[in-house]
Design a protein around this motif. Structure first.
Motif, PDB file in Angstrom:
ATOM      1  N   GLN A 148       3.264   2.071  -2.348  1.00  0.00           N
ATOM      2  CA  GLN A 148       3.980   2.171  -3.617  1.00  0.00           C
ATOM      3  C   GLN A 148       3.342   3.164  -4.578  1.00  0.00           C
ATOM      4  O   GLN A 148       3.677   3.183  -5.764  1.00  0.00           O
ATOM      5  CB  GLN A 148       4.060   0.788  -4.278  1.00  0.00           C
ATOM      6  CG  GLN A 148       4.615  -0.303  -3.390  1.00  0.00           C
ATOM      7  CD  GLN A 148       6.009  -0.005  -2.874  1.00  0.00           C
ATOM      8  OE1 GLN A 148       6.790   0.702  -3.522  1.00  0.00           O
ATOM      9  NE2 GLN A 148       6.336  -0.523  -1.698  1.00  0.00           N
ATOM     10  N   THR A 149       2.439   3.993  -4.104  1.00  0.00           N
ATOM     11  CA  THR A 149       1.715   4.884  -5.010  1.00  0.00           C
ATOM     12  C   THR A 149       2.628   5.923  -5.648  1.00  0.00           C
ATOM     13  O   THR A 149       2.345   6.395  -6.750  1.00  0.00           O
ATOM     14  CB  THR A 149       0.554   5.580  -4.277  1.00  0.00           C
ATOM     15  OG1 THR A 149       1.070   6.279  -3.128  1.00  0.00           O
ATOM     16  CG2 THR A 149      -0.478   4.566  -3.816  1.00  0.00           C
TER      17      THR A 149
ATOM     18  N   PHE B  64     -10.783   1.723  -7.291  1.00  0.00           N
ATOM     19  CA  PHE B  64      -9.749   2.727  -7.519  1.00  0.00           C
ATOM     20  C   PHE B  64     -10.103   3.477  -8.791  1.00  0.00           C
ATOM     21  O   PHE B  64     -10.372   2.857  -9.823  1.00  0.00           O
ATOM     22  CB  PHE B  64      -8.375   2.060  -7.649  1.00  0.00           C
ATOM     23  CG  PHE B  64      -7.266   3.001  -8.018  1.00  0.00           C
ATOM     24  CD1 PHE B  64      -6.867   4.008  -7.157  1.00  0.00           C
ATOM     25  CD2 PHE B  64      -6.618   2.874  -9.238  1.00  0.00           C
ATOM     26  CE1 PHE B  64      -5.848   4.879  -7.498  1.00  0.00           C
ATOM     27  CE2 PHE B  64      -5.594   3.741  -9.591  1.00  0.00           C
ATOM     28  CZ  PHE B  64      -5.202   4.745  -8.715  1.00  0.00           C
TER      29      PHE B  64
ATOM     30  N   HIS C 168      -0.510   0.675  -7.506  1.00  0.00           N
ATOM     31  CA  HIS C 168      -1.632   0.724  -6.572  1.00  0.00           C
ATOM     32  C   HIS C 168      -2.131  -0.690  -6.292  1.00  0.00           C
ATOM     33  O   HIS C 168      -2.366  -1.475  -7.207  1.00  0.00           O
ATOM     34  CB  HIS C 168      -2.769   1.571  -7.155  1.00  0.00           C
ATOM     35  CG  HIS C 168      -2.321   2.918  -7.614  1.00  0.00           C
ATOM     36  ND1 HIS C 168      -2.297   4.028  -6.786  1.00  0.00           N
ATOM     37  CD2 HIS C 168      -1.850   3.342  -8.824  1.00  0.00           C
ATOM     38  CE1 HIS C 168      -1.845   5.071  -7.460  1.00  0.00           C
ATOM     39  NE2 HIS C 168      -1.558   4.682  -8.693  1.00  0.00           N
TER      40      HIS C 168
ATOM     41  N   ARG D 194       0.815  -1.222   0.000  1.00  0.00           N
ATOM     42  CA  ARG D 194       0.000   0.000   0.000  1.00  0.00           C
ATOM     43  C   ARG D 194       0.849   1.273   0.000  1.00  0.00           C
ATOM     44  O   ARG D 194       0.293   2.369   0.010  1.00  0.00           O
ATOM     45  CB  ARG D 194      -0.936   0.002   1.203  1.00  0.00           C
ATOM     46  CG  ARG D 194      -2.094  -0.979   1.078  1.00  0.00           C
ATOM     47  CD  ARG D 194      -3.005  -0.928   2.307  1.00  0.00           C
ATOM     48  NE  ARG D 194      -4.287  -1.570   2.057  1.00  0.00           N
ATOM     49  CZ  ARG D 194      -4.530  -2.869   2.227  1.00  0.00           C
ATOM     50  NH1 ARG D 194      -3.550  -3.656   2.667  1.00  0.00           N
ATOM     51  NH2 ARG D 194      -5.726  -3.368   1.977  1.00  0.00           N
TER      52      ARG D 194
END
Length: 254
Positions: free
Chosen positions: A112-113, A125, A118, A110
């Motif tokens: 790594q955006t 999303f 994503h 969670r």
């Protein structure tokens, strides 16, 4: 091919240049199991689960770091039945994974955006591309019980609870399991997809693309045009790479 959907299989078809700003190019993969591959360019990369080989955090990291290195502006992943360290159930003492490993793994995917990657788990999303086109994706890691694994359900009632959460305005659906009778035939000839998911898909009148994996030997793609009441043409993609080693590219007209 239809007027709104084009499908290309890496290695089998010549993938043409991007068709332009009126289209979105989705690159579909699944069941990479901690292996890395050459992946075609595109606007959106979709990974439909089994990120890791046997569910450890170290194996998960191999895949996530590889996905982060790819140039697709938007990258979306869900888990699968091999991704034990992402399933909170596996932090319970009877299952044997250290709770701290599960928590670390769930935090890791969670976070790594910033790299455009994503993770979604039973949720939606929404994103907008530079073309101005906005897409709504729903992702679920669930699959019918098969041996010991993560995110599995045993009964139709459990499946209905999971799939009734999918919003009717979903454009892109990502599940680990196939629906029943859609690219779900095992090497023994059994259709291993989910009946409940298949019924739910019939309600998703605006869903343009469904990406899944799980059944390695039935990787492929098809366009569902048989429903006379459909509002859109929907591409169904079993993107499992464990056998084919190849991605599937889907161009959708915006």
């Amino acid at each position: 091919m239809t007027e709104t959907v084009r499908i290309y299989r890496q290695g089998a078809d010549i993938i043409p240049p991007h068709p332009g700003s009126d289209w979105t190019r989705f690159v579909c993969i699944s069941d990479t199991h901690s292996h890395t591959f050459h992946i075609p360019a595109g606007d959106v990369l979709l990974h439909a689960g089994d990120l890791s080989s046997w569910g450890s955090l170290s194996q998960l990291i191999v895949t996530v770091e590889w996905l982060k290195s790819l140039d697709h502006p938007v990258k979306i992943m869900v888990a699968g039945n091999h991704d034990l360290c992402l399933d909170e159930m596996w932090a319970q003492p009877i299952y044997g994974l250290p709770p701290e490993e599960v928590q670390q793994a769930r935090t890791y995917v969670r976070s790594q955006t910033a790299a455009g990657l994503h993770y979604i788990e039973h949720g939606s999303f929404r994103f907008m591309l530079s073309s101005g086109r906005q897409w709504k994706v729903y992702g679920s890691p669930a699959a019918p019980l098969y041996a010991l694994g993560s995110f599995q359900y045993e009964t139709p009632d459990e499946a209905r609870v999971i799939y009734n959460r999918i919003p009717n305005d979903t454009d892109i659906l990502m599940t680990h399991t196939p629906p029943f009778m859609t690219l779900d035939r095992t090497r023994k000839g059994k259709h291993a997809g989910c009946h409940v998911l298949s019924n739910k898909l019939a309600e998703l009148r605006n869903c343009r693309l469904h990406v899944f994996g799980h059944i390695h030997e039935c990787a492929g793609a098809q366009i569902n045009t048989h429903d006379p009441f459909r509002l859109v043409d929907r591409a169904s993609v079993n993107a499992a790479m464990a056998v084919t080693k190849k991605a599937i590219v889907v161009d959708l007209l915006n």
